[in-house]
Design a protein around this motif. Structure first.
Motif, PDB file in Angstrom:
ATOM      1  N   ARG A  96      -7.186   2.865   4.609  1.00 54.38           N
ATOM      2  CA  ARG A  96      -6.130   2.225   5.197  1.00 54.38           C
ATOM      3  C   ARG A  96      -5.235   1.142   4.225  1.00 54.38           C
ATOM      4  O   ARG A  96      -4.396   0.949   4.479  1.00 54.38           O
ATOM      5  CB  ARG A  96      -6.800   1.503   6.399  1.00 54.38           C
ATOM      6  N   VAL A  97      -6.399   0.758   3.303  1.00 54.08           N
ATOM      7  CA  VAL A  97      -5.689  -0.214   2.285  1.00 54.08           C
ATOM      8  C   VAL A  97      -4.784   0.575   1.670  1.00 54.08           C
ATOM      9  O   VAL A  97      -3.525  -0.053   1.242  1.00 54.08           O
ATOM     10  CB  VAL A  97      -6.817  -0.853   1.458  1.00 54.08           C
ATOM     11  N   LEU A  98      -5.194   1.647   0.957  1.00 58.69           N
ATOM     12  CA  LEU A  98      -4.070   2.764   0.146  1.00 58.69           C
ATOM     13  C   LEU A  98      -2.953   2.990   1.095  1.00 58.69           C
ATOM     14  O   LEU A  98      -1.822   2.747   0.332  1.00 58.69           O
ATOM     15  CB  LEU A  98      -4.959   3.654  -0.363  1.00 58.69           C
ATOM     16  N   PHE A  99      -2.911   3.206   2.248  1.00 54.23           N
ATOM     17  CA  PHE A  99      -1.904   3.565   2.879  1.00 54.23           C
ATOM     18  C   PHE A  99      -1.026   2.469   3.051  1.00 54.23           C
ATOM     19  O   PHE A  99       0.328   2.544   2.914  1.00 54.23           O
ATOM     20  CB  PHE A  99      -2.379   3.995   4.405  1.00 54.23           C
ATOM     21  N   ALA A 100      -1.597   1.267   3.266  1.00 55.84           N
ATOM     22  CA  ALA A 100      -0.638   0.205   3.497  1.00 55.84           C
ATOM     23  C   ALA A 100       0.209  -0.270   2.225  1.00 55.84           C
ATOM     24  O   ALA A 100       1.061  -0.691   2.086  1.00 55.84           O
ATOM     25  CB  ALA A 100      -1.501  -1.054   3.931  1.00 55.84           C
ATOM     26  N   ALA A 101      -0.657  -0.096   0.996  1.00 47.26           N
ATOM     27  CA  ALA A 101      -0.039  -0.389  -0.227  1.00 47.26           C
ATOM     28  C   ALA A 101       0.951   0.518  -0.505  1.00 47.26           C
ATOM     29  O   ALA A 101       2.006   0.326  -1.250  1.00 47.26           O
ATOM     30  CB  ALA A 101      -1.257  -0.224  -1.258  1.00 47.26           C
ATOM     31  N   LEU A 159      -1.806   8.760  -1.363  1.00 55.36           N
ATOM     32  CA  LEU A 159      -2.891   7.922  -2.048  1.00 55.36           C
ATOM     33  C   LEU A 159      -3.145   7.575  -3.351  1.00 55.36           C
ATOM     34  O   LEU A 159      -3.226   6.668  -3.765  1.00 55.36           O
ATOM     35  CB  LEU A 159      -4.094   7.901  -1.095  1.00 55.36           C
ATOM     36  N   ASN A 160      -3.088   8.715  -4.041  1.00 48.78           N
ATOM     37  CA  ASN A 160      -3.493   8.880  -5.453  1.00 48.78           C
ATOM     38  C   ASN A 160      -2.213   7.948  -6.160  1.00 48.78           C
ATOM     39  O   ASN A 160      -2.603   7.452  -7.428  1.00 48.78           O
ATOM     40  CB  ASN A 160      -3.654  10.015  -5.906  1.00 48.78           C
ATOM     41  N   GLN A 161      -1.138   8.067  -5.551  1.00 50.36           N
ATOM     42  CA  GLN A 161      -0.022   7.299  -6.481  1.00 50.36           C
ATOM     43  C   GLN A 161      -0.314   5.812  -6.417  1.00 50.36           C
ATOM     44  O   GLN A 161       0.254   5.283  -7.422  1.00 50.36           O
ATOM     45  CB  GLN A 161       1.481   7.782  -5.531  1.00 50.36           C
ATOM     46  N   VAL A 162      -1.149   5.374  -5.456  1.00 54.39           N
ATOM     47  CA  VAL A 162      -1.259   3.856  -5.451  1.00 54.39           C
ATOM     48  C   VAL A 162      -2.102   3.439  -6.636  1.00 54.39           C
ATOM     49  O   VAL A 162      -1.862   2.392  -7.598  1.00 54.39           O
ATOM     50  CB  VAL A 162      -2.092   3.316  -4.389  1.00 54.39           C
ATOM     51  N   LEU A 163      -3.382   4.108  -7.063  1.00 48.76           N
ATOM     52  CA  LEU A 163      -4.343   3.753  -7.959  1.00 48.76           C
ATOM     53  C   LEU A 163      -4.191   4.702  -9.248  1.00 48.76           C
ATOM     54  O   LEU A 163      -4.707   4.207 -10.233  1.00 48.76           O
ATOM     55  CB  LEU A 163      -5.717   3.870  -7.368  1.00 48.76           C
ATOM     56  N   GLY A 164      -3.581   5.937  -9.101  1.00 45.19           N
ATOM     57  CA  GLY A 164      -3.255   6.713 -10.304  1.00 45.19           C
ATOM     58  C   GLY A 164      -2.845   6.179 -11.378  1.00 45.19           C
ATOM     59  O   GLY A 164      -3.383   6.219 -12.459  1.00 45.19           O
ATOM     60  N   PRO A 165      -1.815   5.473 -11.364  1.00 44.94           N
ATOM     61  CA  PRO A 165      -1.075   5.046 -12.544  1.00 44.94           C
ATOM     62  C   PRO A 165      -2.059   3.930 -13.254  1.00 44.94           C
ATOM     63  O   PRO A 165      -2.013   3.597 -14.388  1.00 44.94           O
ATOM     64  CB  PRO A 165       0.201   4.609 -11.989  1.00 44.94           C
ATOM     65  N   VAL A 166      -2.698   3.207 -12.452  1.00 47.39           N
ATOM     66  CA  VAL A 166      -3.474   2.008 -12.986  1.00 47.39           C
ATOM     67  C   VAL A 166      -4.850   2.728 -13.717  1.00 47.39           C
ATOM     68  O   VAL A 166      -4.952   2.237 -14.696  1.00 47.39           O
ATOM     69  CB  VAL A 166      -4.041   1.405 -11.727  1.00 47.39           C
ATOM     70  N   ILE A 613      -5.567  -5.704  -3.927  1.00 48.28           N
ATOM     71  CA  ILE A 613      -5.168  -5.107  -2.866  1.00 48.28           C
ATOM     72  C   ILE A 613      -5.566  -5.673  -1.489  1.00 48.28           C
ATOM     73  O   ILE A 613      -5.221  -6.026  -0.587  1.00 48.28           O
ATOM     74  CB  ILE A 613      -4.544  -3.541  -2.910  1.00 48.28           C
ATOM     75  N   LYS A 614      -6.905  -5.497  -1.661  1.00 43.02           N
ATOM     76  CA  LYS A 614      -7.661  -5.616  -0.320  1.00 43.02           C
ATOM     77  C   LYS A 614      -7.681  -7.057   0.158  1.00 43.02           C
ATOM     78  O   LYS A 614      -7.228  -7.374   1.309  1.00 43.02           O
ATOM     79  CB  LYS A 614      -9.388  -5.397  -0.518  1.00 43.02           C
ATOM     80  N   THR A 615      -7.707  -8.057  -1.045  1.00 43.20           N
ATOM     81  CA  THR A 615      -7.338  -9.465  -0.679  1.00 43.20           C
ATOM     82  C   THR A 615      -5.989  -9.729  -0.173  1.00 43.20           C
ATOM     83  O   THR A 615      -5.743 -10.562   0.694  1.00 43.20           O
ATOM     84  CB  THR A 615      -7.427 -10.332  -2.098  1.00 43.20           C
ATOM     85  N   SER A 616      -4.928  -9.213  -0.939  1.00 37.65           N
ATOM     86  CA  SER A 616      -3.838  -9.351  -0.456  1.00 37.65           C
ATOM     87  C   SER A 616      -3.445  -8.943   1.002  1.00 37.65           C
ATOM     88  O   SER A 616      -2.599  -9.562   1.800  1.00 37.65           O
ATOM     89  CB  SER A 616      -2.590  -8.796  -1.367  1.00 37.65           C
ATOM     90  N   LEU A 617      -3.929  -7.726   1.365  1.00 41.06           N
ATOM     91  CA  LEU A 617      -3.829  -7.108   2.686  1.00 41.06           C
ATOM     92  C   LEU A 617      -4.894  -7.777   3.788  1.00 41.06           C
ATOM     93  O   LEU A 617      -4.803  -7.352   4.842  1.00 41.06           O
ATOM     94  CB  LEU A 617      -4.092  -5.768   2.710  1.00 41.06           C
ATOM     95  N   LYS A 618      -5.674  -8.778   3.091  1.00 37.71           N
ATOM     96  CA  LYS A 618      -6.576  -9.320   4.152  1.00 37.71           C
ATOM     97  C   LYS A 618      -7.700  -8.214   4.738  1.00 37.71           C
ATOM     98  O   LYS A 618      -7.886  -8.297   5.962  1.00 37.71           O
ATOM     99  CB  LYS A 618      -6.098 -10.230   5.078  1.00 37.71           C
ATOM    100  N   ALA A 619      -7.950  -7.298   4.063  1.00 39.18           N
ATOM    101  CA  ALA A 619      -8.955  -6.061   4.698  1.00 39.18           C
ATOM    102  C   ALA A 619     -10.352  -6.515   4.478  1.00 39.18           C
ATOM    103  O   ALA A 619     -10.698  -6.972   3.708  1.00 39.18           O
ATOM    104  CB  ALA A 619      -8.600  -4.977   3.772  1.00 39.18           C
ATOM    105  N   SER A 620     -10.866  -6.323   5.586  1.00 40.13           N
ATOM    106  CA  SER A 620     -12.309  -6.496   5.828  1.00 40.13           C
ATOM    107  C   SER A 620     -12.812  -5.947   6.997  1.00 40.13           C
ATOM    108  O   SER A 620     -12.146  -5.340   7.904  1.00 40.13           O
ATOM    109  CB  SER A 620     -12.639  -8.174   5.939  1.00 40.13           C
TER     110      SER A 620
END
Length: 639
Positions: A96-101, A159-166, A613-620
């Protein structure tokens, strides 16, 4: 008042209907049921959107199904473990975090990129047809459609596009990698002396008063506590036992063979090569493709031996062209129908007419046939008898299982009535709450032991319910004698307590002697009895215990020789560091060190980015959900 209510029941029912109906209209029946059963309860949140209990349950079911497909023999209890459930929730939160990002960053996967991945991904080779497109028949055999696979691939690529480049951006300087690996794999020349408890044990002779004081320590006495146990009697109703009493008639066996002869016939497979000319997208291109295919057909008909070479040069099936058009062996259903019908109509070595399919025009040459042989009756007779015996026993087991469960429950003060009725042997055993080492059969079943040591079973000594301890195996047990866990009197375990006291005191003396020797060495007095020098590192630890090795490598070696000491396994190890040596390049050379450092650095960056990303989206995850999983895990591991 009560009379009024009783006399006007219908009026009250109508009023309640008026109050309840709007709720169903607004929420719907499904929404109302979710509200009631708690499946809509939030177990986590991402960007203000909740993850519900129902979604968590669905994610866990999907995870279990994947694991069952990969490991069919896995223990079902492991699949329902609290740890696996919490892992499913964490994975769902991550997704869900990666989708939102991805949405925030306006990322997308174009159809062109997706199509290219389908055509070139080596992992999808088995799913591609001769033209490079997805083979619907193969997908259907795996319970999927092309749309389902495309949707899943699009989701994963997004989803891979979010973290892949990093992850791909991690770079490391050669000097940094060298510095890190030099420190990690540094070698040290050391000498060691062990102070063993055995050297001090002979001089120890505890008094009775010392033993009594020692035994009164709760931690000590707990080591001598006898395990809780129970003497039980139990009955086993199982399919295998019923099979031995089932008779199968010869006529039924023969009839089954005649009616199912296809089961005992090996499926025919054919091997073919083909030349494919794509059909194009319009009538003009199709006519041109047909004309080209006819020319190639005439060419291979004239010289059949040239088929492989013609396929290599002209076939537009990229997958098979390099192999001379070879498609290997395939069974019915693996190819599109026009291709299959033509291939199965040929004789070995024959070349077909033009075969038109959705992929274009095929020229097929049959190169091999295997299978199709029928196994004779006598060769499979034993198999059929065993199968029929199992089927009859299964039917009988299903009939008896309910009766067995009822009688052990209804006549709960004894298992003898059930033993007499079903002609079962009443067995006896002594068991503990956990299966004994090497236990097999019903006595290795945690479910049965949980029932035996249930509070009611221990208190009343009545039959347990019938427990399924294995497929088609029911067991009921009854506690005859319960032996609670107790701390024995000192007199009964005095010799063992004495050995424990001596071991503890000897270890204390060994440590004291070692620490005194270390203090003297650090003041300049070199200890006697040091071992021969040896070179150690994390890559080459030798026979040194891990705790000692880590202590040696962490010791301050600014001034040599350096001394250090550590307690391990009741002994005390004194060590002298003589030299610092560079890492062995043969273990990890500079190039590999740089590659591994870059990979570790990239992974760390990706994890840090995801955490941000988790922190910015307040994911918990809701504390209640995590606490429930933790409590379940504790309960599952409790004795």
């Amino acid at each position: 008042m009560f009379d009024f209510v009783r006399k006007h029941t219908r009026l009250f029912q109508f009023a309640l209907l008026i109050l309840i109906l709007p709720s169903f209209v607004l929420l719907g029946v499904e929404g109302y049921s979710r509200f009631i059963d708690g499946s809509n309860t939030a177990v986590g949140t991402v960007d203000g959107r909740k993850i519900t209990q129902a979604e968590w349950d669905a994610a866990h079911r999907s995870q279990v199904e994947r694991m069952r497909q990969q490991m069919p023999q896995i223990d079902a209890k492991l699949l329902d473990s609290p740890e696996l459930k919490l892992e499913a929730l964490n994975n769902l939160l991550r997704e869900r975090v990666l989708f939102a990002a991805a949405q925030q960053q306006h990322l997308a996967v174009t159809d062109a990129v997706l199509e290219q991945a389908i055509k070139t991904d080596p992992q999808l080779a088995v799913l591609r047809g001769p033209d490079g497109k997805l083979n619907k028949a193969v997908l259907a055999a795996q319970g999927m459609t092309a749309d389902m696979l495309v949707q899943r691939m699009r989701q994963d690529m997004l989803l891979n596009q979010v973290l892949g480049p990093v992850g791909q951006s991690g770079t490391a300087q050669q000097a940094s990698a060298k510095l890190v690996f030099d420190a990690l794999l540094q070698q040290r020349e050391v000498q060691i002396k062990r102070f063993e408890p055995a050297a001090f044990a002979a001089q120890l002779a505890p008094t009775d008063a010392e033993l009594e004081t020692y035994y009164k320590d709760a931690k000590v006495s707990a080591r001598f506590k006898t395990a809780e146990s129970a003497d039980i009697e139990y009955l086993v109703l199982e399919l295998d036992a019923l099979k031995s009493g089932v008779q199968v008639s010869a006529d039924d066996v023969r009839k089954f063979y005649d009616e199912n002869v296809s089961r005992y016939t090996m499926a025919e497979e054919r091997r073919a090569s083909h030349i494919l000319i794509n059909g194009g997208t319009n009538a003009q291109e199709k006519a041109k493709a047909r004309e080209r295919a006819q020319e190639l057909l005439a060419q291979v008909r004239k010289n059949p031996a040239s088929f492989a070479e013609v396929a290599r040069k002209n076939s537009q099936d990229e997958g098979s062209a390099a192999r001379g058009g070879d498609l290997d062996f395939f069974a019915r259903g693996a190819m599109v129908k026009p291709f299959e019908d033509a291939a199965y109509a040929l004789k070995t070595g024959e070349i077909s007419e033009l075969v038109e399919s959705d992929f274009g025009f095929h020229i097929i040459q049959l190169t091999g046939v295997r299978g199709g042989e029928k196994r004779p009756f006598e060769a499979v007779r034993g198999e059929i008898e065993e199968e029929q015996r199992r089927q009859l026993a299964q039917k009988r087991y299903a009939e008896l299982a309910e009766q067995f469960s009822n009688i052990v429950y209804e006549q709960s003060d004894s298992l003898q009535p059930a033993a007499d009725k079903f002609k079962l042997t009443l067995q006896k055993a002594s068991v503990q709450r956990q299966p004994a080492a090497g236990a097999q059969g019903p006595l290795a079943s945690p479910k049965l032991l949980d029932a035996v040591f249930g509070a009611e079973s221990l208190k009343s000594k009545r039959n347990t319910e019938a427990v399924e301890t294995a497929p088609s195996q029911l067991v009921a047990a009854r506690v005859v004698t319960h032996h609670p866990a107790v701390v024995p009197a000192l007199a009964g375990v005095k010799d063992a307590v004495r050995q424990g006291w001596i071991a503890q005191r000897a270890s204390e003396l060994a440590k004291k002697a070692g620490e005194q020797a270390l203090a003297q060495a650090q003041k300049g007095s070199e200890p006697a009895g040091l071992s021969e020098p040896q070179v150690l590192s994390r890559a080459k630890p030798g026979t040194v215990p891990p705790k000692v090795l880590e202590h040696l490598l962490r010791a301050d070696a600014a001034k040599l020789p350096a001394y250090t000491g550590v307690e391990v396994d009741g002994a005390y190890v004194l060590a002298r560091v003589n030299k610092l040596l560079p890492r062995d390049a043969a273990v990890v050379d500079d190039k590999r060190a740089a590659e591994q450092y870059a990979a570790a650095s990239a992974n760390a960056e990706a994890q840090a980015y995801f955490a941000a990303i988790k922190t910015s989206l307040k994911a918990s995850i809701k504390p209640a959900a995590a606490a429930t999983a933790a409590a379940s895990a504790s309960a599952a591991s409790a004795p």
